[in-house]
Design an enzyme around this catalytic site. Structure first.
Site, mmCIF file in Angstrom:
data_model
loop_
_atom_site.group_PDB
_atom_site.id
_atom_site.type_symbol
_atom_site.label_atom_id
_atom_site.label_comp_id
_atom_site.label_asym_id
_atom_site.label_seq_id
_atom_site.Cartn_x
_atom_site.Cartn_y
_atom_site.Cartn_z
ATOM 1 N N ASP A 190 -14.484 4.308 -3.053
ATOM 2 C CA ASP A 190 -15.450 4.784 -1.699
ATOM 3 C C ASP A 190 -14.018 5.712 -1.884
ATOM 4 O O ASP A 190 -12.970 5.749 -1.386
ATOM 5 C CB ASP A 190 -15.793 3.630 -1.011
ATOM 6 C CG ASP A 190 -14.815 2.751 -0.838
ATOM 7 O OD1 ASP A 190 -14.062 2.812 -1.737
ATOM 8 O OD2 ASP A 190 -15.213 1.497 0.070
ATOM 9 N N TYR A 222 -10.886 6.528 1.629
ATOM 10 C CA TYR A 222 -10.076 6.628 1.989
ATOM 11 C C TYR A 222 -10.955 6.061 3.650
ATOM 12 O O TYR A 222 -11.377 6.435 4.109
ATOM 13 C CB TYR A 222 -9.380 7.598 2.452
ATOM 14 C CG TYR A 222 -7.919 8.025 1.034
ATOM 15 C CD1 TYR A 222 -7.521 7.096 0.349
ATOM 16 C CD2 TYR A 222 -8.505 9.358 0.849
ATOM 17 C CE1 TYR A 222 -6.786 7.310 -0.346
ATOM 18 C CE2 TYR A 222 -7.615 9.977 -0.518
ATOM 19 C CZ TYR A 222 -7.479 8.901 -1.163
ATOM 20 O OH TYR A 222 -6.244 9.654 -2.144
ATOM 21 N N PHE A 276 -10.215 10.953 -3.999
ATOM 22 C CA PHE A 276 -8.900 11.546 -3.942
ATOM 23 C C PHE A 276 -7.800 11.996 -2.857
ATOM 24 O O PHE A 276 -7.008 12.179 -2.849
ATOM 25 C CB PHE A 276 -8.378 11.385 -4.895
ATOM 26 C CG PHE A 276 -8.903 10.289 -6.164
ATOM 27 C CD1 PHE A 276 -8.224 8.838 -6.468
ATOM 28 C CD2 PHE A 276 -10.391 10.450 -7.331
ATOM 29 C CE1 PHE A 276 -8.629 7.638 -6.744
ATOM 30 C CE2 PHE A 276 -10.613 9.036 -7.864
ATOM 31 C CZ PHE A 276 -9.738 8.496 -8.037
ATOM 32 N N HIS A 316 -6.644 1.868 -12.573
ATOM 33 C CA HIS A 316 -7.492 2.566 -11.936
ATOM 34 C C HIS A 316 -5.508 3.232 -11.069
ATOM 35 O O HIS A 316 -5.199 3.236 -11.548
ATOM 36 C CB HIS A 316 -7.746 1.911 -10.866
ATOM 37 C CG HIS A 316 -7.723 2.898 -9.561
ATOM 38 N ND1 HIS A 316 -7.328 3.734 -8.418
ATOM 39 C CD2 HIS A 316 -9.752 3.434 -9.010
ATOM 40 C CE1 HIS A 316 -8.024 4.219 -7.607
ATOM 41 N NE2 HIS A 316 -9.403 3.893 -7.595
#
Length: 220
Positions: free
Chosen positions: A65, A67, A78, A186
Site C-alpha cells: 500500500d 507510503y 515505491f 521485501h
C-alpha cells in the site's frame, strides 16, 4: 467519475465499473477521504493507469500500500515526488540498482520514467489513512487487484512479475506464465538482509532479453 486512465485500459475499467464491488470501493474511498487524512491525493490514486497502456507494460512490480507519511505517496508503488526525502525501502532498492547496473538514482525518488520504460509500479492497496499502514486493505482493493492481474494475464503472457515480500507473492496464483515471475524478500529495512545481493535488476533485464524485448533503462 474522478477515476482517470489511458485509453487502452477502457475495456478493463468498463468491465469493473459495472460490478458492485467496484462501485462500493469508490464509495468507500470517497467516505474515507472525507473523514480522514488519506494518501495519495485522491486524484493520484489511479494515476499509474494514465501513464502507461497495457500493451506497453514489460514488468509489473507489485507493492503493498502507499507510503503513509505526508507528501510521500504519488500513485506509483515505491515512488515519491522529486524533492521528497527518499523512504528507506526505496533507498534499499537504489542500493541494489547501483550494485547491479551501476545506476546512481539517489538524487530523486520519482520513478515516473520507469513507468515510461514499461515498469508498472502497482500497489495492490491503492490508498491508506495517514500513519496507518494497511488501513484500506478491506475496502475493496483486494478484489480490484486480483481482477487486474487476471486481466493482464488474459491479454498478455509475456509480462515479467516482480514479487517482493510475502504479501506480493500471494498474487503468483493469478500469473499464468510462472517462468516470468521473479520473487524475493521485501526491500524494507526489516528484510533488507534477505533482499540485498539478489541481482533483481540484472534478472529483470536478462529475462527481457531472453524474451526478445528491449531492456529497461533504469537511470533518471
Amino acid at each position: 467519475m474522478w477515476v482517470k486512465y489511458a485509453v487502452g485500459w477502457r475495456e478493463f475499467f468498463d468491465n469493473e465499473t459495472k460490478k458492485e464491488y467496484f462501485q462500493q470501493l469508490l464509495k468507500n474511498i470517497d467516505q474515507q477521504y472525507e473523514q480522514n487524512i488519506c494518501y495519495p491525493l485522491k486524484i493520484d490514486i489511479f494515476r499509474l493507469f494514465t501513464l502507461i497502456e497495457p500493451k506497453d507494460i514489460k514488468v509489473v512490480i507489485i507493492g503493498q500500500d502507499p507510503y503513509h507519511g505526508p507528501g510521500q505517496a504519488n500513485g506509483l508503488a515505491f515512488s515519491v515526488n522529486a524533492g521528497v526525502k527518499t523512504p528507506p525501502s526505496l533507498v534499499n532498492i537504489f542500493h541494489e540498482l547501483k550494485k547491479d547496473l551501476g545506476v546512481n538514482h539517489y538524487a530523486s525518488g520519482n520513478l515516473d520514467h520507469w513507468v515510461e520504460e514499461g515498469v508498472f509500479l502497482y500497489n495492490t492497496i491503492g490508498s491508506v489513512v495517514a500513519k496507518t499502514p494497511l488501513s484500506h486493505k478491506d475496502i475493496g482493493w483486494t478484489t480490484f487487484s486480483q481482477n487486474l492481474i487476471i486481466y493482464l494475464n488474459q491479454i498478455r503472457d509475456d509480462i515479467i512479475y516482480v514479487l517482493w515480500g510475502n504479501y506480493a507473492k500471494q498474487y503468483s496464483e493469478y500469473i499464468v506464465n510462472k517462468s516470468n515471475i521473479i520473487k524475493g524478500a521485501h526491500p524494507s529495512p526489516f528484510s533488507y538482509s534477505l533482499f540485498k545481493d539478489q541481482h533483481f535488476f540484472l534478472k529483470i533485464n536478462n529475462l527481457l532479453l531472453k524474451n526478445k524485448k528491449k531492456i529497461i533503462e533504469w537511470k533518471m
